[in-house]
Motif scaffolding. Structure first.
Motif, PDB file in Angstrom:
ATOM      1  N   ALA A  37       0.712  -1.020  -0.040  1.00 42.21           N
ATOM      2  CA  ALA A  37       0.001   0.194  -0.039  1.00 42.21           C
ATOM      3  C   ALA A  37       0.888   0.900   0.025  1.00 42.21           C
ATOM      4  CB  ALA A  37      -1.144   0.189   1.195  1.00 42.21           C
ATOM      5  N   ALA A  38       0.289   2.299  -0.794  1.00 41.43           N
ATOM      6  CA  ALA A  38       1.358   3.505  -0.727  1.00 41.43           C
ATOM      7  C   ALA A  38       0.207   4.625  -0.849  1.00 41.43           C
ATOM      8  CB  ALA A  38       1.948   3.575  -1.947  1.00 41.43           C
ATOM      9  N   HIS A 321      -9.063   2.605  -2.537  1.00 40.40           N
ATOM     10  CA  HIS A 321      -8.132   1.510  -3.283  1.00 40.40           C
ATOM     11  C   HIS A 321      -8.089   1.820  -4.725  1.00 40.40           C
ATOM     12  CE1 HIS A 321      -9.003   0.038   0.716  1.00 40.40           C
ATOM     13  NE2 HIS A 321      -7.768  -0.190   0.810  1.00 40.40           N
ATOM     14  N   ILE A 322      -7.038   2.214  -5.163  1.00 38.17           N
ATOM     15  CA  ILE A 322      -6.895   2.779  -6.611  1.00 38.17           C
ATOM     16  C   ILE A 322      -5.747   1.970  -7.195  1.00 38.17           C
ATOM     17  CG2 ILE A 322      -6.425   4.585  -8.293  1.00 38.17           C
ATOM     18  CD1 ILE A 322      -7.822   6.305  -6.167  1.00 38.17           C
ATOM     19  N   PRO A 323      -5.657   1.307  -8.290  1.00 40.96           N
ATOM     20  CA  PRO A 323      -4.610   0.783  -8.888  1.00 40.96           C
ATOM     21  C   PRO A 323      -3.456   1.489  -9.155  1.00 40.96           C
ATOM     22  CG  PRO A 323      -6.353   0.935 -10.591  1.00 40.96           C
ATOM     23  CD  PRO A 323      -6.922   1.563  -9.213  1.00 40.96           C
ATOM     24  N   SER A 349      -8.062  10.113   2.862  1.00 36.98           N
ATOM     25  CA  SER A 349      -6.709   9.808   2.187  1.00 36.98           C
ATOM     26  C   SER A 349      -7.131   8.825   1.038  1.00 36.98           C
ATOM     27  CB  SER A 349      -5.817   9.123   3.169  1.00 36.98           C
ATOM     28  OG  SER A 349      -5.423   9.921   4.347  1.00 36.98           O
ATOM     29  N   ILE A 350      -6.230   8.805  -0.169  1.00 36.34           N
ATOM     30  CA  ILE A 350      -6.527   7.878  -0.986  1.00 36.34           C
ATOM     31  C   ILE A 350      -5.388   7.127  -1.129  1.00 36.34           C
ATOM     32  CG2 ILE A 350      -6.973   7.902  -3.671  1.00 36.34           C
ATOM     33  CD1 ILE A 350      -7.806  10.666  -3.592  1.00 36.34           C
ATOM     34  N   PHE A 351      -5.388   5.725  -1.507  1.00 37.75           N
ATOM     35  CA  PHE A 351      -4.383   4.769  -1.446  1.00 37.75           C
ATOM     36  C   PHE A 351      -4.240   4.140  -2.908  1.00 37.75           C
ATOM     37  CE2 PHE A 351      -4.742   5.863   2.645  1.00 37.75           C
ATOM     38  CZ  PHE A 351      -3.505   5.532   3.163  1.00 37.75           C
ATOM     39  N   PRO A 357       0.760  -9.496  -6.518  1.00 35.66           N
ATOM     40  CA  PRO A 357       1.688  -8.665  -7.652  1.00 35.66           C
ATOM     41  C   PRO A 357       2.147  -9.834  -8.398  1.00 35.66           C
ATOM     42  CG  PRO A 357       2.692  -8.738  -5.457  1.00 35.66           C
ATOM     43  CD  PRO A 357       1.322  -9.215  -4.990  1.00 35.66           C
ATOM     44  N   PRO A 358       2.464  -9.551  -9.772  1.00 36.33           N
ATOM     45  CA  PRO A 358       1.938  -8.340 -10.392  1.00 36.33           C
ATOM     46  C   PRO A 358       0.828  -8.690 -11.336  1.00 36.33           C
ATOM     47  CG  PRO A 358       3.730  -9.414 -11.861  1.00 36.33           C
ATOM     48  CD  PRO A 358       3.388 -10.420 -10.391  1.00 36.33           C
ATOM     49  N   SER A 359       0.182  -9.595 -11.067  1.00 34.65           N
ATOM     50  CA  SER A 359      -0.993  -9.796 -11.910  1.00 34.65           C
ATOM     51  C   SER A 359      -2.200  -9.264 -11.546  1.00 34.65           C
ATOM     52  CB  SER A 359      -1.224 -11.368 -12.155  1.00 34.65           C
ATOM     53  OG  SER A 359      -1.710 -11.999 -10.921  1.00 34.65           O
ATOM     54  N   GLY A 360      -2.490  -8.726 -10.278  1.00 32.78           N
ATOM     55  CA  GLY A 360      -3.755  -8.318  -9.838  1.00 32.78           C
ATOM     56  C   GLY A 360      -3.614  -6.995  -9.145  1.00 32.78           C
ATOM     57  N   TRP A 361      -4.449  -5.953  -9.287  1.00 34.64           N
ATOM     58  CA  TRP A 361      -4.525  -4.952  -8.511  1.00 34.64           C
ATOM     59  C   TRP A 361      -6.073  -4.567  -8.051  1.00 34.64           C
ATOM     60  CZ3 TRP A 361      -0.263  -1.902  -7.617  1.00 34.64           C
ATOM     61  CH2 TRP A 361       0.985  -2.175  -8.213  1.00 34.64           C
ATOM     62  N   VAL A 362      -6.028  -4.252  -6.581  1.00 30.82           N
ATOM     63  CA  VAL A 362      -7.279  -4.016  -6.234  1.00 30.82           C
ATOM     64  C   VAL A 362      -8.050  -2.760  -6.397  1.00 30.82           C
ATOM     65  CG1 VAL A 362      -8.551  -4.201  -3.973  1.00 30.82           C
ATOM     66  CG2 VAL A 362      -6.670  -5.722  -4.300  1.00 30.82           C
ATOM     67  N   VAL A 363      -9.326  -2.796  -6.978  1.00 27.06           N
ATOM     68  CA  VAL A 363      -9.918  -1.461  -7.095  1.00 27.06           C
ATOM     69  C   VAL A 363     -11.310  -1.570  -6.500  1.00 27.06           C
ATOM     70  CG1 VAL A 363     -10.474   0.130  -8.950  1.00 27.06           C
ATOM     71  CG2 VAL A 363      -8.906  -1.510  -9.542  1.00 27.06           C
ATOM     72  N   GLY A 364     -11.488  -1.173  -5.461  1.00 21.78           N
ATOM     73  CA  GLY A 364     -12.734  -1.481  -4.641  1.00 21.78           C
ATOM     74  C   GLY A 364     -13.252  -2.672  -4.590  1.00 21.78           C
ATOM     75  N   GLY A 365     -12.109  -3.611  -4.326  1.00 26.30           N
ATOM     76  CA  GLY A 365     -12.810  -5.168  -4.433  1.00 26.30           C
ATOM     77  C   GLY A 365     -12.764  -5.905  -5.715  1.00 26.30           C
TER      78      GLY A 365
END
Length: 378
Positions: A37-38, A321-323, A349-351, A357-365
């Motif tokens: 997370a960042a 949660h944003i990719p 805050s936005i994250f 990784p590296p195949s999947g990025w979570v976007v609101g579930g």
């Protein structure tokens, strides 16, 4: 050579680009972190819009991001702490330079480097960290909450407990209730400040402040603003006024609200000059102005302990949660206050968070598959 996705700011062209870069290899005393997370911070926005200029940049391009958490992936040589692969960690937002006279003499560093500004940060699938900048986190602390501790939480924490030294029953005003300001309110309440007056022109921000522990939330443009502050403090004025906005007009108003011996704490940053137009009464009332920047050496560790002990719940601080591929959109949303949180869902805050990784990025579930093409943001 293995590559990864990273959000990079090119200092020469002033462009932000999400692009493929080589995965860094840890050198002596370094550890490779798999980022989980960042956070997206206003300092990141200021870097990209040019209002924040790196003082000690080590390259003409930098991976953005100074609010980072993850797990230890690869150990470099010559380590001293006994850290192991798989350990969950959060990263301090900066590091000592190791070169100045203070560092050579093992005194406070005079050229502190900031991650994501002076050297590569954590808007990436992997990031390097010097082993002394890593703080272990418990399994009970989610990565997104751990990521904001090193800046969005530790900055106001240090401002409250160290720079100001707020004691129970002392009155506090907080101007600007965004990410840092909201936590300033919560931390002031944690140490027993009373009353806590939040000041923000946005109704949603004032609602947020009340939910985070403010006793009163005021509109700075209200005609009876000064009267409301006097009434809330029994005519004494504020003991401490925290400027979390970095706006000259805020500093003027906050200074005027101080009582006898009161201090204005400059938490928000701005390149504009500091001006206090108040005259004789500033001296007569023995007011002070104190600069503040970041945390102190133990603030992140202390906050991890407080959070783990249940004294501080950071779940309400997470907006989304944003990719990583959509980092430019995250910047746009924060810069333009798009989707400002409602009183029911207070998440300033936005994250940028990733999973598997590296195949999947979570976007609101939802998980988006595949590596996206580079995108540019100016």
């Amino acid at each position: 050579m293995d590559t990864m996705l990273a959000g990079r700011f090119h200092l020469d062209s002033k462009k932000f680009v999400v692009e493929e870069v080589p995965v860094p290899v840890p050198g002596p005393g370094e550890i490779l972190i798999e980022v989980k997370a960042a956070g997206v911070c206003l300092s990141d926005i200021h870097l990209i819009d040019g209002s924040l200029v790196p003082l000690f940049a080590t390259s003409d391009v930098v991976t953005v991001g100074h609010e980072v958490s993850g797990v230890i992936h690869t150990l470099g040589p010559d380590l001293k702490r006994g850290l192991t692969v798989g350990t969950r960690v959060t990263l301090e937002a900066g590091k000592t330079c190791g070169q100045c006279a203070g560092c050579v003499r093992r005194r406070p560093c005079t050229q502190m480097l900031t991650a994501g500004i002076d050297y590569d940060g954590g808007w990436a699938q992997y990031t390097l960290a010097r082993e002394d900048t890593l703080i272990s986190i418990p399994d009970s602390l989610p990565f997104d909450q751990a990521a904001i501790i090193p800046d969005a939480v530790s900055t106001p924490y240090a401002a409250v407990v160290a720079t100001a030294g707020v004691r129970p029953a002392q009155s506090v005003g907080v101007w600007g209730v965004g990410g840092v300001g909201a936590h300033n309110v919560r931390l002031a309440r944690l140490v027993g400040a009373a009353p806590i007056i939040a000041v923000d022109p946005l109704p949603s921000a004032r609602e947020r402040a009340l939910a985070f522990g403010a006793d009163i939330a005021l509109d700075p443009a209200a005609e009876d603003f000064a009267d409301q502050v006097r009434a809330a403090t029994a005519g004494r004025g504020l003991d401490f006024a925290f400027d979390c906005a970095g706006v000259p007009a805020v500093r003027e108003q906050a200074a005027s609200a101080l009582g006898l011996g009161g201090s204005l704490i400059l938490v928000g940053i701005t390149p504009r000059p500091l001006t206090i137009t108040e005259g004789l009464t500033f001296n007569y009332m023995q007011k002070q102005v104190r600069g503040h920047y970041g945390g102190y050496p133990e603030s992140v560790t202390e906050l991890v302990q407080l959070t783990a002990a249940g004294r501080l719940d950071l779940a309400p601080s997470i907006t989304d949660h944003i990719p990583l591929a959509d980092a430019a959109d995250a910047i746009h949303r924060l810069e333009n206050k798009i989707g400002d949180p409602t009183p029911k869902n207070l998440r300033p805050s936005i994250f940028l968070c990733k999973k598997n990784p590296p195949s999947g990025w979570v976007v609101g579930g939802r998980v988006l598959e595949g590596a996206p093409a580079p995108t540019a943001f100016r």
